[in-house]
Design an enzyme around this catalytic site. Structure first.
Site, short mmCIF file in Angstrom:
data_model
loop_
_atom_site.label_atom_id
_atom_site.label_comp_id
_atom_site.label_asym_id
_atom_site.label_seq_id
_atom_site.Cartn_x
_atom_site.Cartn_y
_atom_site.Cartn_z
N CYS A 1 74.90 9.49 35.10
CA CYS A 1 74.96 8.93 36.46
C CYS A 1 75.43 9.98 37.46
O CYS A 1 76.63 10.24 37.57
CB CYS A 1 75.87 7.71 36.48
SG CYS A 1 76.03 6.98 38.12
N CYS B 1 77.76 8.72 40.16
CA CYS B 1 79.14 8.49 39.72
C CYS B 1 79.89 9.81 39.58
O CYS B 1 81.05 9.92 39.96
CB CYS B 1 79.18 7.80 38.36
SG CYS B 1 77.98 6.51 38.11
N ASP B 2 79.25 10.79 38.97
CA ASP B 2 80.01 11.96 38.50
C ASP B 2 79.69 13.28 39.21
O ASP B 2 80.37 14.28 38.96
CB ASP B 2 79.76 12.13 36.99
CG ASP B 2 80.24 10.92 36.20
OD1 ASP B 2 81.23 10.30 36.64
OD2 ASP B 2 79.63 10.58 35.18
#
Ligand code: NAP
Length: 307
Positions: free
Chosen positions: A131, A134-135
């Site tokens: 992701c 997300c990261d």
């Protein structure tokens, strides 16, 4: 006999559990193969509203579960092995035991597809991610590699150039599944380098619990080499967890539930929430919102049925 059974214990399922528990419906949550869902595979989550310092993914999903349990939601470990949605009440086989319920919320998510290398699996959350949203933020000025040749890979590679020093996109063929516009955008991005006909053989370094590099192989020439990387992002698709409902709940060709509006599926009394239906947004916060929608629809459905 249950009023509501929720299949899946990620953000969507746990949020549906909070709402249905607070409505006194005593929900039963079947935790599933991946308890906690995809959040349990991430590290710091900085884009879930309400946590100015961010929160660890596993802590976030555990907190939501705890919140649901505080209102009386029950959790059952294990997965649904079989389902009969042609009868009322619906019947679910959970690890060999049949459970009956008036309504069902399917919040079983979509699992990221992984390459399946043991080194990759061991480094999930330590430099290996599925992701970018997300990261990506954690890879400021770092070297990043993205695997895949579809729209997701192009989108993630482009997105990651906001953070990384360089982004290498590795694809196993020379032709791309991605749409022309997405591919062109990536091709015109000076920070993205393309490596085609190339596969990953190993992710380093399990002994350090940190991604430090990869071993790559050109499938045409057989050449093998090592490349230093800090972040390893998979964008090779997702697999919605709808197999046990196949032939009953209407899905598209890839297995994602087709919404009939709101949280409704083609079966009255069966509702969807989260990534099992959503191939576009796939965020913890949208899954939580979808869990809330499904719970409200369950309440209204049961009320209309006189329960
Ligand atoms: P996808 O289109 O199925 O592409 C998956 C890619 O991963 C393919 O290039 C595939 O290679 C590769 N792949 C699969 N398994 C692999 C493996 N084991 N090892 C190496 N490579 C592997 O998936 P997606 O990119 O996630 O897109 C899914 C859907 O969402 C598509 O319909 C897409 O258009 C849509 N989407 C749209 C947008 C947008 O418009 N903004 C953004 C993201 C996604 P092969 O080509 O060789 O099979």
């Amino acid at each position: 006999m249950r009023n509501v059974v929720i299949v899946g214990s990620g953000c969507a399922g746990n949020t549906a559990a909070i709402y249905t528990a607070r409505a006194n419906l005593k929900p039963l949550v079947i935790a599933g193969h991946e308890p906690g869902g995809q959040l349990s595979l991430t590290t710091l989550v900085e884009n879930f509203p309400g946590f100015p310092e961010g929160i660890n993914g596993p802590d976030l999903v555990e907190n939501i579960k705890q919140q649901a349990q505080n209102f009386g939601a029950e959790y059952l470990h294990g997965a649904v092995l079989d389902a009969d949605l042609s009868v009322r009440p619906f019947r679910l086989n959970v690890e060999g035991e049949w459970v009956e319920t008036r309504t069902l919320i399917v919040a079983s998510g979509a699992s990221a597809r992984w390459l399946g290398l043991p080194s990759e699996q061991k480094l999930i959350g330590h430099g290996v991610s599925s992701c970018a949203t997300c990261d990506g933020f954690f890879y400021r000025d770092k070297k990043i590699i993205v695997i895949g040749g579809g729209d997701s890979a192009m989108e993630e590679a482009n997105f990651l150039t906001r953070f990384g020093r360089e982004v290498t996109l590795v694809h196993r063929r020379a032709e791309f599944r991605a749409s022309k516009i997405m591919l062109d955008r990536a091709r015109h991005n000076p920070k993205i380098k393309f490596l085609t006909d190339t596969v990953v053989e190993e992710v380093y370094d399990v002994s350090k619990s940190l991604v430090t590099g990869v071993r790559l192989r050109n499938v045409k020439t057989g050449e093998v080499w090592d490349q230093e990387v800090d972040g390893f992002f998979l964008a090779i698709g997702h697999i919605p967890n709808t197999r046990v409902f196949r032939g009953q709940i209407e899905t598209d060709a890839d297995g994602y539930i087709i919404s009939q509006g709101g949280a409704r599926t083609n079966i009255p009394g069966v509702f969807h929430a989260g990534d099992v239906q959503d191939r576009v947004y796939r965020q913890a916060v949208t899954a939580a919102g979808a869990g809330c929608m499904a719970a409200i629809e369950v309440e209204r459905y049961l009320e209309a049925e006189g329960h």
